[in-house]
Design an enzyme around this catalytic site. Sequence first.
Site, mmCIF file in Angstrom:
data_model
loop_
_atom_site.group_PDB
_atom_site.id
_atom_site.type_symbol
_atom_site.label_atom_id
_atom_site.label_comp_id
_atom_site.label_asym_id
_atom_site.label_seq_id
_atom_site.Cartn_x
_atom_site.Cartn_y
_atom_site.Cartn_z
ATOM 1 N N TRP A 162 5.371 -7.607 4.158
ATOM 2 C CA TRP A 162 5.099 -6.627 5.209
ATOM 3 C C TRP A 162 6.339 -6.655 6.089
ATOM 4 C CZ3 TRP A 162 4.431 -6.997 10.645
ATOM 5 C CH2 TRP A 162 3.936 -5.838 11.238
ATOM 6 N N LYS A 165 -3.370 -6.787 6.102
ATOM 7 C CA LYS A 165 -4.677 -7.303 6.489
ATOM 8 C C LYS A 165 -4.580 -8.401 7.535
ATOM 9 C CE LYS A 165 -9.151 -7.744 5.920
ATOM 10 N NZ LYS A 165 -9.896 -6.743 6.717
HETATM 11 C C1 F6R Z 1 -8.452 -2.864 11.994
HETATM 12 C C2 F6R Z 1 -8.088 -4.222 11.665
HETATM 13 C C3 F6R Z 1 -7.234 -4.975 12.624
HETATM 14 C C4 F6R Z 1 -7.778 -6.405 12.763
HETATM 15 C C5 F6R Z 1 -6.816 -7.233 13.620
HETATM 16 C C6 F6R Z 1 -7.334 -8.643 13.834
HETATM 17 O O1 F6R Z 1 -9.247 -2.314 11.001
HETATM 18 O O2 F6R Z 1 -8.428 -4.722 10.639
HETATM 19 O O3 F6R Z 1 -7.174 -4.340 13.852
HETATM 20 O O4 F6R Z 1 -9.033 -6.338 13.346
HETATM 21 O O5 F6R Z 1 -5.574 -7.289 12.988
HETATM 22 O O6 F6R Z 1 -7.473 -9.322 12.631
HETATM 23 P P1 F6R Z 1 -8.371 -10.622 12.538
HETATM 24 O O7 F6R Z 1 -9.780 -10.212 12.808
HETATM 25 O O8 F6R Z 1 -8.174 -11.129 11.145
HETATM 26 O O9 F6R Z 1 -7.867 -11.571 13.587
#
Ligand code: F6R
Length: 597
Positions: free
Chosen positions: A74, A592
Amino acid sequence: MCGIVGYVGRGEVVEVLLRGLRGLEYRGYDSSGIAVHDGRELVVVKRAGRIANLERALEGTSLCGDAGIGHTRWATHGVATDENAHPFLSSGGTFAVVHNGIVANYRELASALSARGVTLSSDTDSEVIAHLMESRYEGDVLAAIRSAVAELRGSYALAVLSACEPGVVYGIRRDSPLVVGKGRDGYFLCSDVSGIFDLCDEYCPLRNGEIVRLTAAGAELFGADGVRRPLCFLAEREDACEKGEKAGDRMLAEIREIPRSLCLGYDDFPREEIRSLLSEPWEDLLLLGCGSAYHAGLVCKGALREICGVEARAEIASEFLTSEPLVGPRTLAIVLSQSGETADTLRAAERVKSRGGRLLSICNVRSSSLVRSSDHVIVTRCGRECAVAATKSYCAQVQALLLFCLEYSDIKGKMASDKIAFLRRELAALPEKAAEVVAEEGRFVRLAGELKEAKAVFYLGRGLDYAAAREGSLKLKEVSYLFSEAYPSGELKHGTLALMERGVYGVIVATNPALYEKNAATIAEISCRGATPIVIAPPSLVSRYSVERSLPLPECPPLFSPILSAITMQLLAYHTAKARGCDPDRPRNLAKSVTVE
Ligand code: F6R
């Protein structure tokens, strides 16, 4: 972000690395590449674009060996080209390196290397690492790696091959995740368990500063102090997501899994542990997260105010890090993260701990860095979430937070016990209602056909509906690339109403009967300026709003509607992305797991 993988063992190295990279592609898909020690030298093959491009480049080659490393990128520094793809080979061919993180001082390091005659071939911050290792090499690979990383500022997880040591892979990390895996045919390194999920039986997450040396025969771990330590493997598996959906439909499959994960989440909520935690005299509740996780925190903030009489703070983790935090020993920080590896969230959690606050994490990955550093944990029960957009994990977080609020309200005596019992029953009934929303796909397809031409889409709401609208808007913009913004309905008339005109859509989340008149006024205000309203509300309210376009939700207490309205908006975003020809599983410019600050 970026995913890294390493393998040494009896399996087909190239095939194993590609399998690992496919499992990590959600971490970035700007380019991918592998390096293999073929017994004579280090061979690197890398390509810009999806892993399919790398697979094509490898077709017909007979590349093989017993150790290799791989990377899926990325982009942070340098555009997505073959040259900027990892692995990077040092100029003398002695070291090959893949990196996840950011080398903050790479410019200084690159100038020093150039002054010594090293030619850099990419625009990345990562390439310097391979050259530095080579320049520090005096016959001891481990010492060269150590000496090189001592010069790096910033964050890194590295997998390293050296031409001088065939059959060996090294791994080291600081502030970016790295896991060692043990499989039947060899040893692995991976950014997280999901890359080697099918290949390993046991995992050992590395700690900051630790360095691991893997051979087919075993793994040796050296602590940050250089002392050899035993590896402590955990036999752990995350719940697998349902198989059988065709590639490209992960987001849809994951939305369809929401009813099941809500059932598990309700049954497995650690009620007694949370009650005992909430019985302590907290003076300050702080909700921390990024993106969708932060939006789940906003729902909780609203619910805490409504049913517990508690004013909590919800903060975006990166913003929280911009100033000295107001945190003390009576602060309970509820840290929200699907992956448990988001760099800003991890730093914010560390900051809370360093100021004496307590951490309760709500996380979907049991083996994550966040879970390991938390005092208390609620593990959401959605299984792996592979599509980039958070869907089932958001709903699971909101469910856990609402269960948390119900317990807190009960402990604080803020609601009559029959009201609490009623709300618990309603929360238990949500999976069935979620299944009703998911079953109604036809109407999303029809609306998406219209929405795909929108000039802009505003998501509007009040109170908890506004918190939910923020998530709906994020979902639409990230997967369909339509311009979208969420706005509190009552605030429209203070400026944003200027943008309402033909071709603009307003998705109005209006689930609370107590706010019926105000929501009806919002609908009227945007319609008379030519914008098209789409109302999300239960049937009893939809019939009163008398609008042409609506997405009815099963009736439920307004406190719980952020879960049902979120599913509705996820489906709308998914189908709009499809109607616009976008790939909802791998939206452009995203990954992700955001493991850089
Ligand atoms: C939106 C999305 C991102 C995550 C964010 C936090 O669909 O997936 O905004 O919510 O990058 O990621 P986590 O929850 O893994 O800390």
